[in-house]
Scaffold this active site. Structure first.
Site, PDB file in Angstrom:
ATOM      1  N   LYS A   1       0.857  -1.197   0.000  1.00 54.34           N
ATOM      2  CA  LYS A   1       0.000   0.000   0.000  1.00 54.34           C
ATOM      3  C   LYS A   1       0.888   1.239   0.000  1.00 54.34           C
ATOM      4  O   LYS A   1       1.747   1.400   0.857  1.00 54.34           O
ATOM      5  CB  LYS A   1      -0.915  -0.011   1.231  1.00 54.34           C
ATOM      6  CG  LYS A   1      -1.734   1.278   1.381  1.00 54.34           C
ATOM      7  CD  LYS A   1      -2.692   1.235   2.570  1.00 54.34           C
ATOM      8  CE  LYS A   1      -3.359   2.578   2.790  1.00 54.34           C
ATOM      9  NZ  LYS A   1      -4.249   2.602   3.968  1.00 54.34           N
TER      10      LYS A   1
ATOM     11  N   ASP B   1      -2.676  10.180   3.632  1.00 54.17           N
ATOM     12  CA  ASP B   1      -4.066   9.776   3.770  1.00 54.17           C
ATOM     13  C   ASP B   1      -4.818  10.778   4.641  1.00 54.17           C
ATOM     14  O   ASP B   1      -4.779  10.708   5.870  1.00 54.17           O
ATOM     15  CB  ASP B   1      -4.142   8.357   4.379  1.00 54.17           C
ATOM     16  CG  ASP B   1      -5.581   7.871   4.488  1.00 54.17           C
ATOM     17  OD1 ASP B   1      -6.480   8.518   3.905  1.00 54.17           O
ATOM     18  OD2 ASP B   1      -5.801   6.832   5.152  1.00 54.17           O
TER      19      ASP B   1
ATOM     20  N   LYS C   1     -10.447  12.604   7.902  1.00 53.41           N
ATOM     21  CA  LYS C   1     -10.006  12.185   9.233  1.00 53.41           C
ATOM     22  C   LYS C   1     -10.078  13.377  10.185  1.00 53.41           C
ATOM     23  O   LYS C   1     -10.148  14.525   9.748  1.00 53.41           O
ATOM     24  CB  LYS C   1      -8.555  11.700   9.169  1.00 53.41           C
ATOM     25  CG  LYS C   1      -8.363  10.360   8.506  1.00 53.41           C
ATOM     26  CD  LYS C   1      -6.908   9.928   8.586  1.00 53.41           C
ATOM     27  CE  LYS C   1      -6.665   8.593   7.906  1.00 53.41           C
ATOM     28  NZ  LYS C   1      -7.363   7.462   8.535  1.00 53.41           N
TER      29      LYS C   1
ATOM     30  N   ASP D   1       1.402   6.352   5.412  1.00 52.02           N
ATOM     31  CA  ASP D   1       0.497   5.420   4.760  1.00 52.02           C
ATOM     32  C   ASP D   1       1.083   4.769   3.496  1.00 52.02           C
ATOM     33  O   ASP D   1       0.417   4.026   2.805  1.00 52.02           O
ATOM     34  CB  ASP D   1      -0.836   6.123   4.456  1.00 52.02           C
ATOM     35  CG  ASP D   1      -2.031   5.216   4.695  1.00 52.02           C
ATOM     36  OD1 ASP D   1      -1.865   4.198   5.395  1.00 52.02           O
ATOM     37  OD2 ASP D   1      -3.110   5.512   4.158  1.00 52.02           O
TER      38      ASP D   1
ATOM     39  N   ASP E   1     -12.230   6.997   3.365  1.00 52.66           N
ATOM     40  CA  ASP E   1     -11.042   6.764   4.191  1.00 52.66           C
ATOM     41  C   ASP E   1     -10.617   5.288   4.179  1.00 52.66           C
ATOM     42  O   ASP E   1      -9.519   4.955   4.608  1.00 52.66           O
ATOM     43  CB  ASP E   1     -11.316   7.234   5.630  1.00 52.66           C
ATOM     44  CG  ASP E   1     -10.046   7.398   6.438  1.00 52.66           C
ATOM     45  OD1 ASP E   1      -8.953   7.391   5.829  1.00 52.66           O
ATOM     46  OD2 ASP E   1     -10.140   7.534   7.682  1.00 52.66           O
TER      47      ASP E   1
ATOM     48  N   GLU F   1      -9.473   3.608   1.844  1.00 49.31           N
ATOM     49  CA  GLU F   1      -8.955   3.712   0.476  1.00 49.31           C
ATOM     50  C   GLU F   1      -7.869   2.686   0.187  1.00 49.31           C
ATOM     51  O   GLU F   1      -7.653   2.330  -0.973  1.00 49.31           O
ATOM     52  CB  GLU F   1      -8.404   5.133   0.224  1.00 49.31           C
ATOM     53  CG  GLU F   1      -6.964   5.401   0.690  1.00 49.31           C
ATOM     54  CD  GLU F   1      -6.759   5.229   2.187  1.00 49.31           C
ATOM     55  OE1 GLU F   1      -7.744   5.352   2.940  1.00 49.31           O
ATOM     56  OE2 GLU F   1      -5.624   4.962   2.620  1.00 49.31           O
TER      57      GLU F   1
ATOM     58  N   ARG G   1      -7.655  -0.516   0.752  1.00 48.28           N
ATOM     59  CA  ARG G   1      -8.160  -1.759   0.145  1.00 48.28           C
ATOM     60  C   ARG G   1      -8.570  -1.538  -1.312  1.00 48.28           C
ATOM     61  O   ARG G   1      -8.551  -2.455  -2.114  1.00 48.28           O
ATOM     62  CB  ARG G   1      -9.302  -2.317   1.007  1.00 48.28           C
ATOM     63  CG  ARG G   1     -10.520  -1.466   1.056  1.00 48.28           C
ATOM     64  CD  ARG G   1     -11.418  -1.810   2.242  1.00 48.28           C
ATOM     65  NE  ARG G   1     -10.898  -1.310   3.514  1.00 48.28           N
ATOM     66  CZ  ARG G   1     -11.489  -1.499   4.683  1.00 48.28           C
ATOM     67  NH1 ARG G   1     -12.600  -2.199   4.772  1.00 48.28           N
ATOM     68  NH2 ARG G   1     -10.959  -1.011   5.791  1.00 48.28           N
TER      69      ARG G   1
HETATM   70  N1  BES Z   1      -4.416   4.508   6.692  1.00 51.34           N
HETATM   71  C1  BES Z   1      -5.537   4.174   7.473  1.00 51.34           C
HETATM   72  C2  BES Z   1      -5.247   3.131   8.542  1.00 51.34           C
HETATM   73  C3  BES Z   1      -4.310   3.538   9.644  1.00 51.34           C
HETATM   74  C4  BES Z   1      -4.816   3.967  10.851  1.00 51.34           C
HETATM   75  C5  BES Z   1      -2.950   3.402   9.506  1.00 51.34           C
HETATM   76  C6  BES Z   1      -3.953   4.291  11.877  1.00 51.34           C
HETATM   77  C7  BES Z   1      -2.101   3.729  10.520  1.00 51.34           C
HETATM   78  C8  BES Z   1      -2.586   4.163  11.717  1.00 51.34           C
HETATM   79  C9  BES Z   1      -6.668   3.620   6.590  1.00 51.34           C
HETATM   80  O1  BES Z   1      -6.690   4.068   5.288  1.00 51.34           O
HETATM   81  C10 BES Z   1      -7.944   4.021   7.222  1.00 51.34           C
HETATM   82  O2  BES Z   1      -8.173   5.175   7.363  1.00 51.34           O
HETATM   83  N2  BES Z   1      -8.749   3.053   7.603  1.00 51.34           N
HETATM   84  C11 BES Z   1      -9.997   3.307   8.244  1.00 51.34           C
HETATM   85  C12 BES Z   1     -10.999   2.320   7.712  1.00 51.34           C
HETATM   86  C13 BES Z   1     -12.407   2.583   8.129  1.00 51.34           C
HETATM   87  C14 BES Z   1     -12.936   3.844   7.479  1.00 51.34           C
HETATM   88  C15 BES Z   1     -13.266   1.396   7.762  1.00 51.34           C
HETATM   89  C16 BES Z   1      -9.800   3.119   9.738  1.00 51.34           C
HETATM   90  O3  BES Z   1      -9.085   2.210  10.127  1.00 51.34           O
HETATM   91  O4  BES Z   1     -10.344   3.906  10.494  1.00 51.34           O
HETATM   92 ZN    ZN Z   2      -4.856   4.695   4.513  1.00 49.36          ZN
HETATM   93 ZN    ZN Z   3      -7.759   5.936   5.067  1.00 50.76          ZN
END
Ligand code: BES
Ligand code: ZN
Ligand code: ZN
Length: 535
Positions: free
Chosen positions: A298, A303, A310, A321, A380, A382, A384
């Site tokens: 990834k 992000d 966020k 990210d 968010d 994104e 996947r």
């Molecule tokens: N990049 C984030 C995941 C992340 C969170 C990485 C904390 C490092 C530290 C990812 O893209 C994300 O935002 N995921 C969301 C998914 C949700 C919207 C289903 C998350 O984990 O909140």
């Molecule tokens: Zn992310």
């Molecule tokens: Zn994200």
């Protein structure tokens, strides 16, 4: 900092500091520590008694030598309990001692090879772990620092492993140091990429790093050349790279990557690196058994969450990210030097996730390269979406294994904390290999179950094949993200490593991991590749 090896007596070492060690609760110290103690007239034993030094892991005592030997000071270093001592303990205690040497501004540091004697570890492994502990522990990201920090980082300049044994041992130490040096150079390179602010690390910048790794001609570094151009340029022996630009990404039908990239002012890139070993010396039969592995990372250079923005706090560390992609570039950095007998593919879907008038919106439907469609319910989630295209592209190469590394979910951090990566996958053999590699590298992983019962909750979209978050909300976010990725790998044995926690260190927990990018996954990946490689 350089790691060197010297044969001779520890007590004769003419540097600034000598590091000797002691296990917890053990009266009889090892040969090296004992010899230094004797020439100092039993000073170490006396100090141990007087100061109540117990030998707990990382415990330290500085002992002046009063001119009795050439080195100015002795650092007595606690090894912890002997029964618990392992390779990772070598890394940890070495890192602690290097930091102390830096604090004391010691330039040349001689050290015992921790663990090779009393600790019962193999000489080569101990030398590798010591090298890793020193070079990972001594890492600092200095690019944007000025003054004192920059000056301090010059210490120590050399760590010299003193070997008072026979010649045979030197060979083992040398090969351990060599491996450790290659592993840490790769890890620290990945750390540098992650630590770079996103105002300097755009999708194009990361793609250019891949070109540098492949050692393509100098002029291609200043700009990312179109795919065919670089591909045919025949990079350094063994590694070639193909960089797809927006037009080619469109041609491939990667609607996932294009969709996430839409809101950003910076164009997306798609990188495909290949390592191929020299097959000249191979017999035909062996060639047939050559394993082919695809690593997908990834690579979101920032992000923000996109329109599903966020919080300010949630965004502060989001330059990390692209840590999955950075780890894969780190691995390729080392492949050139390790030359394993394996065919390795490194795949990086790269873009930035930003809100704007052109952004992907909740409710939008994207068509991925595989033909499957995704209803985006949260912009968010994104990672996947871009990995859907990365994994499908990987599956078309028909590798024996696909492994992806991704800072994918906050849910994984909730489940396992910041030190442990979540691993899940479709193939027991591959998962076991990864587990073994992680134990050897000292990186902590824990398997999460990809249970089939949850799969239905990403398949309830009224308009598309999949939703990018579950419908309704069901918890288990790390697992449902894993199930989503699984949809794009077909039947190829696959594992997913969610590094959202350990890719970034917020606190000083592991002595050889500084705050910031950790380079998590590089050494584990290299261990795995070396094991899959035909020796
Ligand atoms: N990049 C984030 C995941 C992340 C969170 C990485 C904390 C490092 C530290 C990812 O893209 C994300 O935002 N995921 C969301 C998914 C949700 C919207 C289903 C998350 O984990 O909140
Ligand atoms: Zn992310
Ligand atoms: Zn994200």
């Amino acid at each position: 900092m350089k790691i060197k090896i010297q044969q001779g007596k520890l007590e004769k070492f003419a540097g600034d500091l000598i590091v000797v060690n002691l296990f917890q609760g053990i009266k009889q110290s090892g040969a090296g520590t004992g010899a230094v103690n004797r020439v100092l007239g039993g000073l170490i034993t006396k100090m141990i008694k007087e100061e109540g030094f117990e030998g707990k892991e990382g415990e330290m005592m500085i002992i002046p030598t009063f001119g009795k030997i050439k080195a100015k000071k002795i650092l007595l270093l606690g090894m912890g309990q002997q029964e618990k001592f392992d390779l990772d303990a070598v890394r940890r205690v070495t890192a602690v001692s290097v930091k102390k040497a830096r604090e004391l501004k010691m330039r040349r540091v001689g050290t015992i090879l921790h663990g090779a004697g009393v600790g019962g570890l193999s000489t080569e492994q101990a030398a590798q772990a010591l090298t890793e502990g020193a070079l990972l522990g001594g890492y600092t990201f200095l690019k944007y620092k000025s003054g004192e920090d920059k000056y301090k980082a010059k210490f120590p300049a050399e760590i010299i492993i003193i070997d008072h044994g026979d010649k045979g041992k030197i060979k083992a130490i040398e090969s351990g140091v060599k491996l450790g040096t290659v592993y840490t150079a790769a890890t620290n390179y990945a750390r540098d990429l992650v630590n770079e602010p996103s105002s300097k690390m755009f999708p194009k910048t990361l793609a250019e790093e891949a070109v540098k790794i492949a050692g393509a001609a100098e002029e291609t570094m200043s700009r990312v050349a179109p795919a065919a151009e670089i591909w045919s340029r025949g990079a350094a022996p063994g590694i070639s790279v193909k960089v797809y630009e927006q037009k080619e990404i469109e041609k491939m039908g990667m609607g996932g990557l294009l969709g996430v990239a839409k809101g950003s002012d910076h164009l997306p890139y798609f990188v495909h690196l290949v390592w191929k070993p020299e097959l000249k010396n191979f017999k035909t039969k062996k060639q047939k058994n050559l394993k082919k592995v695809a690593l997908v990372g990834k690579s979101i250079t920032f992000d923000s969450g996109g329109l599903s923005l966020k919080t300010a706090e949630g965004m502060t560390s989001m330059k990390i990210d692209m840590a999955g992609g950075a780890a894969i570039l780190g691995i390729f950095h080392a492949l050139k030097r390790l030359k394993p007998n394996i065919e390795a593919h490194g795949i990086l879907p790269i873009c930035e996730n930003m809100p704007s008038g052109r952004s992907l919106k909740p409710g939008d439907v994207l068509k991925t390269m595989s033909g499957k469609t995704i209803e985006v319910l949260n912009t968010d989630a994104e990672g996947r979406i871009i990995l859907a295209d990365g994994l499908y592209y990987a599956s078309r190469l028909k590798p024996d294994f696909i492994i992806d590394l991704a800072t994918l979910t906050g849910a994984c951090v909730v489940a396992l904390g910041e030190e442990v990566a979540g691993v899940m996958g479709s193939d027991r053999f591959l998962l076991d290999m990864i587990e073994g590699a992680a134990v050897r590298s000292g990186e902590k992983i824990w398997e999460l179950p990809l249970i089939e019962e949850y799969r239905q909750f990403i398949k309830k979209s009224p308009v598309a094949d999949l939703t990018n978050i579950t419908m309704p909300k069901i918890g288990g976010g790390a697992i449902t993200a894993g199930l989503f990725l699984h949809e794009f790998v077909g039947k190829i044995p696959w594992a997913h490593i969610d590094i959202a926690g350990p890719a970034w260190a917020e606190k000083d927990v592991v002595p050889y991991v500084q705050r910031g990018g950790s380079g998590f996954g590089v050494r584990m990946g290299l261990e795995l590749i070396r094991q899959l490689s035909q020796q």
